[in-house]
Design an enzyme around this catalytic site. Structure first.
Site, PDB file in Angstrom:
ATOM      1  CE  LYS A  85      -4.437  -1.554   1.569  1.00  0.00           C
ATOM      2  NZ  LYS A  85      -4.259  -2.954   2.006  1.00  0.00           N
ATOM      3  CD  GLU A  88     -10.400   4.662   1.531  1.00  0.00           C
ATOM      4  OE1 GLU A  88     -10.200   5.865   1.289  1.00  0.00           O
ATOM      5  OE2 GLU A  88      -9.779   3.733   0.969  1.00  0.00           O
ATOM      6  CB  SER A  94      -0.336  -8.249  -0.991  1.00  0.00           C
ATOM      7  OG  SER A  94      -1.094  -9.091  -0.139  1.00  0.00           O
TER       8      SER A  94
HETATM    9  C1  LIG Z   1      -5.104  -3.937   1.703  1.00  0.00           C
HETATM   10  C2  LIG Z   1      -4.413  -5.205   1.427  1.00  0.00           C
HETATM   11  C3  LIG Z   1      -4.810  -6.057   0.370  1.00  0.00           C
HETATM   12  C4  LIG Z   1      -6.002  -5.782  -0.496  1.00  0.00           C
HETATM   13  O1  LIG Z   1      -5.917  -4.621  -1.254  1.00  0.00           O
HETATM   14  P1  LIG Z   1      -5.724  -4.643  -2.834  1.00  0.00           P
HETATM   15  O2  LIG Z   1      -6.052  -3.263  -3.252  1.00  0.00           O
HETATM   16  O3  LIG Z   1      -6.671  -5.661  -3.398  1.00  0.00           O
HETATM   17  O4  LIG Z   1      -4.316  -5.014  -3.106  1.00  0.00           O
HETATM   18  C5  LIG Z   1      -4.071  -7.200   0.139  1.00  0.00           C
HETATM   19  N1  LIG Z   1      -3.018  -7.530   0.918  1.00  0.00           N
HETATM   20  C6  LIG Z   1      -2.612  -6.746   1.923  1.00  0.00           C
HETATM   21  C7  LIG Z   1      -1.423  -7.173   2.733  1.00  0.00           C
HETATM   22  C8  LIG Z   1      -3.286  -5.568   2.227  1.00  0.00           C
HETATM   23  O5  LIG Z   1      -2.882  -4.807   3.248  1.00  0.00           O
END
Ligand SMILES: *Cc1c(COP(=O)(O)O)cnc(C)c1O
Length: 393
Positions: free
Chosen positions: A89, A111, A377
């Site tokens: 993010k 948000e 992610s």
């Molecule tokens: C917020 C988040 C997501 C989901 O958000 P996307 O916009 O779909 O990438 C996925 N993995 C992690 C670790 C997150 O913090």
């Protein structure tokens, strides 16, 4: 590029900018200027320097040998979990705060659901010395105590939202209301590839650094710059589109998106928006969303707070409907098993969101020679209470 957004902000039928009258000038202004500003050499230089020295990029592309043996393909992990603040993010919030500064904005709003985007936004606001207000559902404020305290320590004001179900959807409505009341001095940093055009395209561009790095890293490791498969989890879809970005038109690359099935797609306790969603407008764009026949939003459920969203980025609605990507719905239990499997095999505790992408590995018939890139992610520290609960069983 075939898959880029059209000038009105549409990917096929999906996208657009459905905003209240009072915000139209604002959104139009952003639309007219974002491409020019973010393509300026001085902007690119500052963005790339921060990505390198502050975020810690490039993130490694790690060949997971033991996991590869279990799955029966060559599995590479794109390690977004190693970024500053522990997820992808931050790539987007760094980009948007630089844009906000360029546009002369002095007040930042955001948000947040689980608090990850709130923390990433509060982080860059501290870095740039800008006022930061984060809207968060009251239920989430109580559930995500540590992230709330982090945001406060970083200097942000966290406003608990008590309307509706007191979760992400309500926090987003409240942020949009704030934006309507403060259209001139305020920049709204959206946390995924959702919202009115140009946000989905803007966020995709900021996250596309993931895809740029994969090309270079695969070239180095495999002697070719594309994989046979790309796999990512989809909440709103920002880490996924960042992963896919340079490969959308490359038919050699199969694209697999993992969404959260919760207890199961047909149980009523799910966040599998692409599987059960229908077309409608949510938070400024036309997309797929979970709704009743008369258009009431159905509250989503997933063990993962980051995937627990009733909509989906318009680009993902388009990719799914045109068959460019295959969508697999992964249950809570499948994700938990995959998280423990990765931890035991590779010594990496993934975020529970990322574990949904890992869960998809068991549902695909790979050839041993297939090169697979899966984006991790985020890291799992924030999910330890959830994992410990599962451990007890
Ligand atoms: C917020 C988040 C997501 C989901 O958000 P996307 O916009 O779909 O990438 C996925 N993995 C992690 C670790 C997150 O913090």
């Amino acid at each position: 590029m075939k898959y880029s957004v059209d000038k009105n902000g549409y990917y096929g039928r999906f996208g657009g900018a459905y905003v209240p009258e009072i915000l139209q000038k604002n959104v139009e202004n952003l639309k007219q200027n974002y491409e020019r500003i973010i393509n300026e050499p001085s902007f690119q230089k500052e963005f790339n320097t921060l990505l390198r020295d502050y975020v810690g990029r490039p993130s490694p592309l790690y060949f997971a040998q033991r996991l590869s043996e279990v799955i029966g393909a060559k599995i590479y992990l794109k390690r977004e979990d190693l970024n500053h603040t522990g997820a992808h993010k931050i790539n987007n919030t760094v980009g948007q705060i630089l844009l906000a500064k360029q546009m002369g904005k002095t007040r930042i709003i955001a948000e947040t659901g689980a608090g990850q985007h709130g923390v990433a936004t509060a982080t860059v606001c501290a870095l740039m010395n800008l006022q930061c207000i984060v809207y968060m559902g009251e239920l989430d404020v109580n559930r995500q105590y540590l992230n709330v305290q982090k945001m406060r320590m970083l200097g942000a004001t966290v406003i608990p939202v008590t309307s509706g179900n007191k979760t992400l959807k309500d926090a987003t409505n409240e942020a949009i209301r704030d934006w309507c009341n403060n259209p001139t001095d305020t920049f709204y940093i959206i946390g995924s590839v959702v919202g009115p055009h140009p946000y989905p395209d803007m966020v995709a561009r900021f996250q596309s650094v993931i895809s740029d790095e994969i090309q270079l890293q695969l070239q180095e490791k495999e002697g070719r710059n594309y994989p046979d498969y790309l796999i990512a989890c989809v909440g709103g879809g920002s880490n996924a589109i960042g992963t896919y970005f340079n490969y959308l038109d490359d038919k050699r690359v199969k694209i697999i998106s993992a969404e959260a099935a919760g207890l199961g797609v047909d149980t009523g306790e799910t966040a599998a928006t692409i599987q059960i969603g229908t077309e409608g407008v949510i938070h400024g764009s036309r997309t797929l969303l979970m709704q009743t026949d008369d258009g009431q939003i159905i509250e989503p459920y997933s063990i993962s707070a980051g995937l627990d969203y009733p909509g989906i980025g318009p680009v993902h609605a388009h990719l799914a409907k045109t068959g460019r990507c295959e969508v697999l719905a992964i249950t809570d239990d499948e994700a938990l098993d995959a998280a423990f499997e990765l931890t035991k095999l590779e010594g990496i505790i993934p975020a529970i969101e990322s574990a949904h992408a890992l869960g998809a590995l068991h549902k695909i018939a790979f050839k041993p020679s297939d090169v697979v890139v899966l984006t991790v992610s985020g890291r799992g520290d924030k999910d330890m209470p959830t994992y410990l609960e599962y451990f007890k069983k």
